[in-house]
Design a protein around this motif. Structure first.
Motif, short mmCIF file in Angstrom:
data_model
loop_
_atom_site.label_atom_id
_atom_site.label_comp_id
_atom_site.label_asym_id
_atom_site.label_seq_id
_atom_site.Cartn_x
_atom_site.Cartn_y
_atom_site.Cartn_z
N HIS A 89 -3.00 5.31 -5.55
CA HIS A 89 -2.95 4.31 -6.62
C HIS A 89 -2.40 5.02 -7.86
N LEU A 90 -1.26 4.56 -8.35
CA LEU A 90 -0.64 5.18 -9.50
C LEU A 90 -1.21 4.62 -10.80
N HIS A 91 -1.53 5.54 -11.71
CA HIS A 91 -2.05 5.19 -13.03
C HIS A 91 -1.31 6.02 -14.08
N ARG A 92 -1.45 5.66 -15.32
CA ARG A 92 -0.79 6.38 -16.41
C ARG A 92 -1.16 7.87 -16.40
N ASP A 93 -2.42 8.18 -16.09
CA ASP A 93 -2.89 9.56 -16.11
C ASP A 93 -2.66 10.30 -14.79
N GLY A 94 -2.00 9.67 -13.83
CA GLY A 94 -1.74 10.30 -12.54
C GLY A 94 -2.27 9.44 -11.41
N ALA A 95 -2.09 9.92 -10.21
CA ALA A 95 -2.48 9.17 -9.02
C ALA A 95 -3.96 9.37 -8.71
N VAL A 96 -4.55 8.33 -8.14
CA VAL A 96 -5.89 8.40 -7.58
C VAL A 96 -5.73 8.16 -6.09
N MET B 256 0.84 -1.17 0.00
CA MET B 256 0.00 0.00 0.00
C MET B 256 0.89 1.24 0.00
N ARG B 257 0.66 2.13 -0.94
CA ARG B 257 1.41 3.39 -1.02
C ARG B 257 0.63 4.42 -0.21
N LEU B 258 1.18 4.82 0.95
CA LEU B 258 0.45 5.62 1.92
C LEU B 258 1.01 7.02 2.11
N PHE B 259 0.12 7.93 2.49
CA PHE B 259 0.54 9.25 2.94
C PHE B 259 -0.51 9.80 3.90
N ILE B 260 -0.09 10.77 4.70
CA ILE B 260 -0.97 11.45 5.64
C ILE B 260 -1.02 12.90 5.20
N ALA B 261 -2.24 13.45 5.12
CA ALA B 261 -2.38 14.81 4.58
C ALA B 261 -3.47 15.59 5.28
N HIS C 285 -4.39 18.58 -1.63
CA HIS C 285 -4.18 18.38 -0.20
C HIS C 285 -2.83 18.95 0.20
N LEU C 286 -2.53 18.96 1.50
CA LEU C 286 -1.23 19.36 2.00
C LEU C 286 -0.63 18.14 2.72
N THR C 287 0.40 17.57 2.14
CA THR C 287 1.01 16.36 2.69
C THR C 287 1.75 16.66 3.99
N LEU C 288 1.44 15.86 5.01
CA LEU C 288 2.14 15.94 6.28
C LEU C 288 3.26 14.90 6.35
N ALA C 289 3.03 13.74 5.73
CA ALA C 289 4.05 12.69 5.70
C ALA C 289 3.77 11.74 4.55
N PHE C 290 4.78 11.52 3.72
CA PHE C 290 4.67 10.52 2.66
C PHE C 290 5.37 9.27 3.17
N LEU C 291 4.67 8.15 3.14
CA LEU C 291 5.18 6.92 3.75
C LEU C 291 5.63 5.88 2.74
N GLY C 292 5.31 6.08 1.48
CA GLY C 292 5.70 5.11 0.46
C GLY C 292 4.96 3.79 0.64
N ASP C 293 5.53 2.73 0.11
CA ASP C 293 4.90 1.41 0.19
C ASP C 293 5.04 0.84 1.59
N GLN C 294 3.89 0.45 2.14
CA GLN C 294 3.84 -0.09 3.50
C GLN C 294 2.92 -1.31 3.50
N PRO C 295 3.21 -2.28 4.39
CA PRO C 295 2.30 -3.42 4.50
C PRO C 295 0.97 -3.00 5.15
N GLU C 296 -0.07 -3.79 4.91
CA GLU C 296 -1.40 -3.46 5.43
C GLU C 296 -1.42 -3.37 6.95
N ASP C 297 -0.64 -4.20 7.63
CA ASP C 297 -0.65 -4.14 9.10
C ASP C 297 -0.06 -2.82 9.61
N THR C 298 0.85 -2.22 8.85
CA THR C 298 1.38 -0.91 9.22
C THR C 298 0.29 0.15 9.10
#
Length: 174
Positions: free
Chosen positions: A157-164, A1-6, A36-49
Motif C-alpha cells: 500500500h503506497l503512502h506519502r511516507d512510503g509503502a506499508v 492489488m499491488r503484489l510482490f513475493i518475497a 525483505h528480499l524480493t523474489l518477484a514484483f508483480l505490480g497491480d493485479q486483480p484479486e482473483d490473480t
C-alpha cells in the motif's frame, strides 16, 4: 492489488539491518518490518490473480535458504533510487526463485525479462541524491548469516511516507 513475493528475513537479521540503517547519513530508511528480499514484483493485479497465486505457492516445496548479505549496492539503474546490500545467489535461493517464477507462469502471469539481482533494500533515495555516504557507511557492513524459513505473498500500500506491506500469506521452506 499491488503484489510482490518475497523471502522473509529472520527477526535478528532485520534488527542487524536496522542498526546499519542508523549509520546511513542520507536516504529514507525502509522500516524494519518492511525489510525483505524480493523474489518477484508483480505490480497491480486483480484479486482473483492473487488467489490463483496463493493456490500455486502453497504447494511449492523448497529447502530453507541460507542468506549471506554483503556488498553495498546502488539500485535502480543510472539514476539510483535505493541503497541496499546484495545477497549471495547460492543454489537454494536460485532454486526458490526459479520455482516461484514457474508458479507465476502457471498462474498465467507474464514476467519481466530482467536479471535477478538478489538484495535487501535499506533506504530509498530522492532524485539526484548523493549516496556516497551511504555506500561508505555500508562498506564494512557485516550481517551475520541467516537461515530463511519462509517466504510470502505481500500487498504493498503506497503512502506519502512510503509503502506499508501487508502479508497476505506465508509459505514454509524446508
Amino acid at each position: 492489488m499491488r503484489l510482490f513475493i518475497a523471502l522473509s528475513l529472520p527477526p535478528e537479521t532485520r534488527a542487524a539491518l536496522a542498526r546499519l540503517q542508523d549509520r546511513m547519513p542520507v536516504g529514507r530508511p525502509v522500516p524494519e518490518e518492511n525489510l525483505h528480499l524480493t523474489l518477484a514484483f508483480l505490480g497491480d493485479q486483480p484479486e482473483d490473480t492473487a488467489q490463483a497465486l496463493h493456490e500455486g505457492l502453497e504447494t511449492l516445496r523448497a529447502p530453507q535458504v541460507p542468506l549471506h548479505l554483503s556488498g553495498a549496492a546502488l539500485l535502480g539503474g543510472r539514476d539510483a533510487q535505493a541503497v541496499g546490500l546484495e545477497a549471495d545467489g547460492d543454489a537454494p535461493l536460485m532454486e526458490l526463485y526459479d520455482r516461484v517464477r514457474g508458479r507465476l507462469r502457471g498462474a498465467g502471469l507474464t514476467l519481466e525479462r530482467r536479471r535477478f539481482r538478489p538484495h535487501v533494500t535499506l533506504a530509498r533515495l530522492k532524485g539526484g541524491m548523493n549516496a556516497s555516504g551511504d555506500l561508505a557507511a555500508l562498506a564494512s557492513a557485516h550481517v551475520p548469516p541467516a537461515h530463511c524459513t519462509e517466504f510470502g505473498l505481500y500487498q504493498s500500500h503506497l503512502h506519502r511516507d512510503g509503502a506499508v506491506h501487508e502479508t497476505l500469506a506465508t509459505y514454509r521452506l524446508g
